[in-house]
Write an enzyme that holds these catalytic residues in place. Structure first.
Site, PDB file in Angstrom:
ATOM      1  N   GLU A  47     -20.176 -39.792  22.697  1.00  0.00           N
ATOM      2  CA  GLU A  47     -20.876 -39.956  23.974  1.00  0.00           C
ATOM      3  C   GLU A  47     -19.895 -40.251  25.103  1.00  0.00           C
ATOM      4  OE1 GLU A  47     -23.743 -39.036  24.001  1.00  0.00           O
ATOM      5  OE2 GLU A  47     -24.551 -39.363  22.012  1.00  0.00           O
ATOM      6  N   ASN A  51     -19.078 -37.657  28.158  1.00  0.00           N
ATOM      7  CA  ASN A  51     -19.305 -38.018  29.563  1.00  0.00           C
ATOM      8  C   ASN A  51     -18.113 -37.622  30.441  1.00  0.00           C
ATOM      9  OD1 ASN A  51     -21.855 -39.007  29.278  1.00  0.00           O
ATOM     10  ND2 ASN A  51     -21.245 -41.149  29.083  1.00  0.00           N
ATOM     11  N   ARG A 103     -30.491 -32.303  28.552  1.00  0.00           N
ATOM     12  CA  ARG A 103     -29.852 -33.554  28.158  1.00  0.00           C
ATOM     13  C   ARG A 103     -30.880 -34.679  28.158  1.00  0.00           C
ATOM     14  NH1 ARG A 103     -24.988 -33.015  27.425  1.00  0.00           N
ATOM     15  NH2 ARG A 103     -24.719 -35.253  27.281  1.00  0.00           N
TER      16      ARG A 103
END
Lengths: 147, 112
Positions: A47, A51, A103
């Site tokens: 994650e 990002n 998402r």
């Protein structure tokens, strides 16, 4: 007591997300993490690095720095970019906050849920620094036994 | 990641092998959307996750996106052979509000 560190840099390419997971999981395996805990570390790493790819450098790849440290039976993961930064951290942490219908906006939620500590330092146009900390449950239990 | 798509009546079954993340989810999306676009008779989607060893929020988003496509056809999204660590991720994400987990492919195929 184990002490170790590893620092690497790589471009924010989607293919490097899985590479970062492998590196962090291999490094973390030096501690007494369960398979389930290692899986949580893999997701949290994925994650944080995703990002960087999606949000920090949306137009072209930039540098991602991964700093790993083991100290006092604790794993510390720093994911650092020099990208566009986060304007509103509270909004970014809101579950299901995402401008993209593909998402789920759960990246920061998973990072917070799966690690013992997660802190983000960010300023618009000055990059983002994510620090995640996790200690094996078995080590926590052992230290309780000693008290 | 490797995908194997099989059509059985109005059900499309997709076997997902490997990792579903930021790098692989665009392929997951385009392969399934292409199949759905080519065949309007497909109503339900089954994901066989026996060989899926990693999913993160990018992968979950790709699954949610396919639910949206199937929901437009009033179809159902089902997952089978879900490894334990993925079940937990599905629960945390809220995906189980729209996706059913079945214990076997046979059970999942009997939904229509």
């Amino acid at each position: 007591m184990k002490e170790n560190y590893l620092n690497i840099s790589f471009p924010s390419l989607p293919d490097n997300v899985s590479l970062s997971r492998v590196i962090v999981a291999s490094f973390a395996a030096q501690l007494d993490f369960t398979l389930n805990e290692l899986e949580e570390i893999r997701v949290a790493t994925s994650e944080a690095v995703s990002n960087c790819v999606i949000h920090a450098y949306p137009d072209h790849p930039g540098e991602v720095r991964l700093e790993l440290k083991i100290s006092d039976d604790t794993l510390m993961i720093k994911v650092i970019d020099e990208g566009c930064g986060i304007a509103d951290l509270d909004l970014a942490k809101t579950p299901a906050y995402s401008s993209d219908p593909e998402r789920m906006g759960l990246g920061l939620v998973f990072m917070e849920s799966f690690m013992d500590e997660m802190t983000i330092e960010s300023q618009p146009n000055q990059g983002t620094k994510v620090l995640m900390v996790k200690k094996p449950e078995r080590s926590k239990n052992n230290s309780h036994d000693c008290q | 990641m490797n995908l194997e798509l099989k059509r059985n009546g109005r059900v499309l079954t997709v076997q997902v092998s490997g990792e579903l993340d930021l790098s692989t989810s665009p392929t997951f999306r385009s392969r399934i959307e292409e199949e759905l676009g080519n065949d309007q008779e497909i109503k339900h989607l089954i994901l066989d996750l026996k060989e899926t060893n990693f999913v993160d929020s990018s992968g979950l988003g790709a699954i949610l996106g396919r639910y949206k496509s199937i929901a437009q056809r009033n179809g159902r999204l089902t997952a089978v052979n879900v490894p334990l660590h993925l079940q937990r991720l599905f629960e945390l994400s809220g995906l189980l509000k729209v996706m059913t987990i079945c214990s076997s492919l046979e059970e999942a195929q009997n939904i229509d």
